[in-house]
Design an enzyme around this catalytic site. Structure first.
Site, short mmCIF file in Angstrom:
data_model
loop_
_atom_site.label_atom_id
_atom_site.label_comp_id
_atom_site.label_asym_id
_atom_site.label_seq_id
_atom_site.Cartn_x
_atom_site.Cartn_y
_atom_site.Cartn_z
N SER A 20 30.82 -3.03 10.99
CA SER A 20 30.68 -2.12 9.71
C SER A 20 31.35 -0.69 10.01
O SER A 20 31.80 -0.53 11.13
CB SER A 20 28.84 -2.04 9.55
N GLN A 197 41.55 -12.47 12.58
CA GLN A 197 41.65 -13.96 12.41
C GLN A 197 40.27 -14.53 12.17
O GLN A 197 40.09 -15.54 11.11
CB GLN A 197 42.36 -14.56 13.60
N CYS A 386 17.63 22.51 -4.32
CA CYS A 386 16.28 21.77 -4.48
C CYS A 386 15.40 22.25 -3.58
O CYS A 386 14.46 23.49 -3.93
CB CYS A 386 16.68 20.43 -4.42
N HIS A 512 20.76 19.29 -7.97
CA HIS A 512 21.80 18.86 -6.64
C HIS A 512 23.00 19.11 -7.28
O HIS A 512 23.91 18.31 -7.52
CB HIS A 512 21.73 17.54 -5.98
N GLU A 514 25.82 19.45 -5.48
CA GLU A 514 26.91 18.64 -4.61
C GLU A 514 27.30 17.36 -5.49
O GLU A 514 28.25 16.79 -5.05
CB GLU A 514 26.28 18.55 -3.45
N1 GLN Z 1 10.70 17.55 -1.85
C1 GLN Z 1 10.65 18.44 -2.76
C2 GLN Z 1 10.50 17.82 -4.26
O1 GLN Z 1 9.86 16.84 -4.26
C3 GLN Z 1 12.44 18.66 -2.98
C4 GLN Z 1 13.25 17.50 -3.31
C5 GLN Z 1 14.64 17.64 -2.93
O2 GLN Z 1 14.99 18.64 -2.24
N2 GLN Z 1 15.55 16.79 -3.48
O3 GLN Z 1 10.43 18.61 -5.17
#
Ligand code: GLN
Length: 560
Positions: A20, A197, A386, A512, A514
């Site tokens: 993997s 192979q 978050c 998020h 990202e």
């Molecule tokens: N644990 C936090 C919540 O549930 C933050 C979650 C996170 O960072 N994605 O709100």
């Protein structure tokens, strides 16, 4: 028959062998890039053999990050690669698991849909697997489905059988790509083809003949080796592709193009398409390999730092921020627990930015809070994601607003100041599944805020995955002390972002960012964060943004 012989959707199935972690997801995504850049409408799919219905309940330390799609599906991290490479937003349909397939079949059985027949792996499970692939045909010229795991795993057998049947049914509109390893044996000074192979033989035992072999190798395959592999596996020598180790994953599409993998695939499918336009990709790779603006050093202080896959999208988004600013981003991953065990936060003085990413559970929380305090007090650019936002609010509440014992309801249910809390409507829900805010939500940004400047917009949409929220009972007080709530949900009820107007760059989001960053379109917050880091690296002071808070919601405040 329509344009270029492309009458119907074509299917590519990608399997892996030998070991993997050979980078099947990147290989699949890179082939996707080549076909997309030739004008084809491409989508990618991950078929995961594990029994979890989705990876939402898996520990990031075991399985890496959970990638959240626009529609709120919790999916495999390979979907992040797919989105970043083909620059498209995917959905729940792009990731399925054994658990999901069985659940669908069992639900049908319970409804009586099988009319008394015995429900079996073949045909019922394999039919459902095939259905989960063909649902993606709509609107796409090519569907690339990657099967997780390696051939020979017991749990991947139904998937292999499903994709074998698929090819049997659609003929030359489907082909199989197999990723293998050609190891270099130092002592013999030779590349060894035996594992390849064996792996292809294993695949052929399931009835699958690969058309393409992607051979991971540290050394180029010479003609002799290529011919040997082709001879043993019935693969056309043109289909034997070397997948050399490269400096950055974004170079893989260029490498595969160099060997004309896309030409070979189109030939197999009997279709033609314009040459791929890879100029943007070449620019990305150039910038990553030889940035002209120096190095920005970022400390990521989080809880899953032992496994960088746990923060895959954060890592990539930081790299994209580097592309946007033509700088190298050097990332150090620091376990927040170390700050609880005596690591002095002043180590952050060696960095140009602090990022505190998302997470669940209370391990390492105080360490994150300590790091954030240092960044706030010392003018170090800070991006909170978050949980990072929640920790920043806790830190500010305790240190600046004087709220002793301030905490999140997640970590301290007896806190006198639950500045992060559950929404009223969540209060009585007992189970953990299905209670999170998941997927894309719109937010409104305060005009003139640093956030609005970074986004160049006052209306955004970002993906969420969290349960807790900033407690509105404390908004007025925290705002009076200097914390700007620079973005909220459209109704004003939920805090989406915070920033500190009297700090060079201190911004956090409840979402998020990202997950939406792409190498070709770096996310504005990451671009702005790295820019602030670059300013610090070069010693240029930042002109202050006049941050403004969005007014309090008129509705009743929500306690914890
Ligand atoms: N644990 C936090 C919540 O549930 C933050 C979650 C996170 O960072 N994605 O709100």
């Amino acid at each position: 028959m329509t344009r270029n012989g492309l009458d119907r959707t074509r299917y590519i199935f990608v399997t892996g062998g030998v070991v993997s972690s050979l980078g099947k997801g990147i290989a699949a995504a890179s082939l996707g890039v080549l076909l997309k850049q030739r004008g084809l409408r491409v989508t990618l799919q991950k078929l995961d053999p594990y029994i979890n219905v989705d990876p939402g309940t898996l520990s990031p330390l075991q399985h890496g990050e959970v990638f959240v799609t626009e529609d709120g599906a919790e999916t495999d991290l390979d979907l992040g690669h797919y989105e970043r490479f083909i620059d498209a937003s995917l959905s729940q349909e792009n990731n399925t698991t054994t658990g999901r397939i069985y659940r669908t079949v069992i639900d049908s059985e319970r409804r009586g849909d099988y009319l008394g027949r015995t429900v079996q792996v073949i045909p019922h499970i394999t039919d459902e697997i095939k259905r989960s692939v063909s649902v993606l045909a709509e609107g796409h010229d090519v569907v690339i489905s990657e099967v997780g795991g390696t051939v020979g795993d017991i749990e991947s057998l139904p998937f292999l059988e499903g994709i074998r049947q698929f090819r049997q049914e659609v003929g030359s509109r489907a082909l199989h790509v197999h990723l293998t390893l050609v190891p270099y044996i130092q002592a013999a000074g030779e590349l060894k083809t035996k594992p390849t192979q064996h792996s292809v033989r294993e695949l052929m035992q399931t009835g699958i003949q690969p058309a393409v072999l992607l051979c991971r190798t540290e050394h180029p395959l010479d003609e002799h080796i290529r011919a040997k592999i082709a001879g043993f596996t019935n693969v056309d020598p043109e289909g034997v592709i070397e997948a050399l180790d490269v400096e950055t994953i974004y170079e893989v599409p260029l490498e595969l193009r160099r060997q004309r993998l896309d030409d070979f695939v189109l030939k197999c499918f009997g279709i033609t398409a314009p040459e791929p336009d890879l100029r943007a990709w070449s620019r990305i790779v150039e910038r990553i390999k030889a940035p002209t603006g120096g190095t920005v050093r970022i400390a990521v202080v989080g809880k899953y730092t032992e496994l960088v896959d746990a923060y895959k999208s954060v890592e990539q988004a930081l790299i994209h921020g580097g592309i946007a600013n033509d700088v190298e981003v050097a990332i150090d991953w620091i376990a927040s627990e170390k700050l609880e065990q005596g690591l002095d936060p002043s180590f952050l003085a060696a960095y140009h930015g602090l990022l505190v990413p998302g997470g669940f559970g209370d391990r390492g929380i105080e360490g994150m809070i300590t790091a954030i305090r240092w960044a706030r007090e010392n003018g170090l650019p800070f991006l909170g994601i978050c949980l990072g936002l929640q920790c920043a609010v806790i830190e500010f509440s305790r240190t600046v607003a004087g709220l002793k014992g301030a905490h999140s309801y997640e970590f301290d249910q007896a806190s006198p100041h639950p500045v992060i809390c559950l929404m009223d409507e969540q209060r009585n829900v007992i189970t953990k599944g299905g209670t999170m805010r998941l997927g894309a939500y719109d937010a409104r940004l305060a005009p003139g805020s640093l956030a609005a400047k970074a986004y160049e917009s006052e209306r955004i949409s970002e993906r969420h995955r969290h349960r807790y929220e900033v407690n509105n009972d404390y908004r007025m007080l925290l705002q009076a002390k200097g914390l700007a709530f620079c973005a909220t949900s459209l109704d004003g009820k939920l805090v989406e972002m915070i920033e500190l107007p009297d700090h060079p760059w201190f911004v956090a989001g409840q979402f998020h960012p990202e997950l939406k960053s792409r190498p070709t379109r770096p996310h504005p917050l990451f671009a702005s964060f790295i820019e602030a880091g670059a300013r610090l690296a070069l010693g240029i002071p930042e002109a202050q943004a006049a941050a403004v808070s969005i007014p309090e919601p008129k509705t009743a405040a929500l306690g914890a």
